[in-house]
Design an enzyme around this catalytic site. Structure first.
Site, PDB file in Angstrom:
ATOM      1  N   CYS A 161       0.767  -1.276   0.025  1.00 12.04           N
ATOM      2  CA  CYS A 161      -0.047  -0.024  -0.024  1.00 12.04           C
ATOM      3  C   CYS A 161       0.801   1.231  -0.074  1.00 12.04           C
ATOM      4  CB  CYS A 161      -1.107  -0.177   1.083  1.00 12.04           C
ATOM      5  SG  CYS A 161      -2.405   1.096   1.112  1.00 12.04           S
ATOM      6  N   HIS A 168      -3.638  -5.498   0.936  1.00 11.92           N
ATOM      7  CA  HIS A 168      -2.917  -5.907   2.414  1.00 11.92           C
ATOM      8  C   HIS A 168      -2.911  -7.445   2.576  1.00 11.92           C
ATOM      9  CE1 HIS A 168      -2.525  -1.631   3.635  1.00 11.92           C
ATOM     10  NE2 HIS A 168      -3.558  -1.416   2.918  1.00 11.92           N
ATOM     11  N   GLU A 188      -1.209  -8.545   4.774  1.00  9.70           N
ATOM     12  CA  GLU A 188      -1.221  -8.953   6.369  1.00  9.70           C
ATOM     13  C   GLU A 188      -2.577  -8.731   6.995  1.00  9.70           C
ATOM     14  OE1 GLU A 188      -0.434  -6.243   4.822  1.00  9.70           O
ATOM     15  OE2 GLU A 188      -1.173  -4.494   5.754  1.00  9.70           O
TER      16      GLU A 188
END
Lengths: 79, 228
Positions: free
Chosen positions: B86, B203, B205
């Site tokens: 990002c 993302h 994660e």
């Protein structure tokens, strides 16, 4: 010496913000506006410095930080 | 493997990345403050998401001049791994580690939702443990994710198989309706020519534990570790 720097998106890069503003103007009746390009205006105070030196420095500042030359172009005025 | 998660003023996905690497995958992981220059002990540097320096001037434009980024540049030149997520992707393009730029989303809106991405190429340290053409459900959260590159750069990306993930629908089909932000050719993530630097807008994660609704992102981190 003061510098005025103008940074705008390159012509080849679509400017969605400018487009939204153009559409808003058009919906207000300003149909003569065919295109809007948005950009940034930056003022720099360079203190006491020679014009040729100022020009060199401003150009370098623009290329390194103030503009991203992948997507933007810049111009400046010194006085 | 040793991971270093870079922290800029305004990073806000640093803890999420740290958590996944350290606690989900059990890897040695440190936070690395942006003023740090010594990063030689790390195998992989994570440039996390967030709003470094308040996104002033352009996203990633100021973070790119942080002291740590000079070391990240050298780290990448040695062939060590760098992943930018990002805002991290934005910083990597600003610093020239990856080609192109991220523009305002086509809709001008900040978009925060799950999207599907298709794995285009598995010949990279970041996708080697994922099946080619796999469709991953991973969230995006950005206002400037509209990938742009000029024609020559795009041709280069294609020729060298640098496009690693593209936005797609649930079935893996790309197209305008499945492209959330207007990215050129639905590009969601690319790597450099040497294939050791990867940047992506989604993302992974935030999609690495069942409790979060998707574990599709963990494959990217497991690829780095060469784990199945």
């Amino acid at each position: 010496m003061k510098a005025k720097v103008y940074v705008t998106l390159k012509k080849s890069v679509l400017d969605p913000q400018g487009k939204a503003v153009q559409q808003a103007l058009s919906s207000m009746g300003f149909n003569e506006v065919k295109d809007v390009r948005m950009g940034k205006y930056i003022e720099l105070d360079l203190g006491a410095i020679e014009k040729t030196q100022a020009e060199q420095k401003i150009k370098s500042m623009c290329e390194k930080l103030l503009a991203n030359t992948v997507i933007e172009e810049f111009r400046y005025e010194l006085n | 493997m040793k991971f270093g998660v870079v922290v800029f003023p305004g990073s806000n996905c640093d803890h999420d990345c740290y958590h996944v690497l350290k606690h989900v995958l059990g890897q040695e992981t440190d936070f690395v403050w942006h003023k740090e220059r010594e990063i030689s002990k790390y195998d992989c540097i994570v440039v996390p998401g967030g709003f470094s320096y308040g996104d002033y001037l352009r996203t990633g434009a100021i973070a790119r001049f942080s002291p740590v980024m000079e070391s990240v540049q050298k780290h990448a030149e040695k062939g060590k791994l760098v992943i930018g997520i990002c805002n991290g992707f934005q910083i990597l393009t600003e610093s020239g580690l990856l080609p192109g730029a991220l523009l305002r989303n086509r809709s001008l809106k900040f978009i925060c939702r799950n999207v599907n991405i298709r794995v285009e190429n598995t010949d990279s340290p970041f996708t080697r443990k994922i099946n080619k053409s796999a469709v991953l459900k991973i969230p995006i959260a950005h206002g400037e994710g509209n990938y742009y590159a000029d024609e020559a750069t795009l041709a280069d990306l294609k020729k060298n198989d640098q496009i690693l993930v593209r936005y797609c629908d649930e079935k893996g089909l790309t197209g305008d309706t499945a492209n959330p932000n207007g990215s050129l050719e639905s590009i969601a993530g690319i790597c450099n020519k040497k294939r050791n630097v990867f940047g992506l807008m989604p993302h992974p994660e935030r999609a690495s534990e069942r409790e979060l609704g998707s574990v599709d992102g963990i494959g990217i981190f497991k690829s780095i570790l060469e784990m199945n």
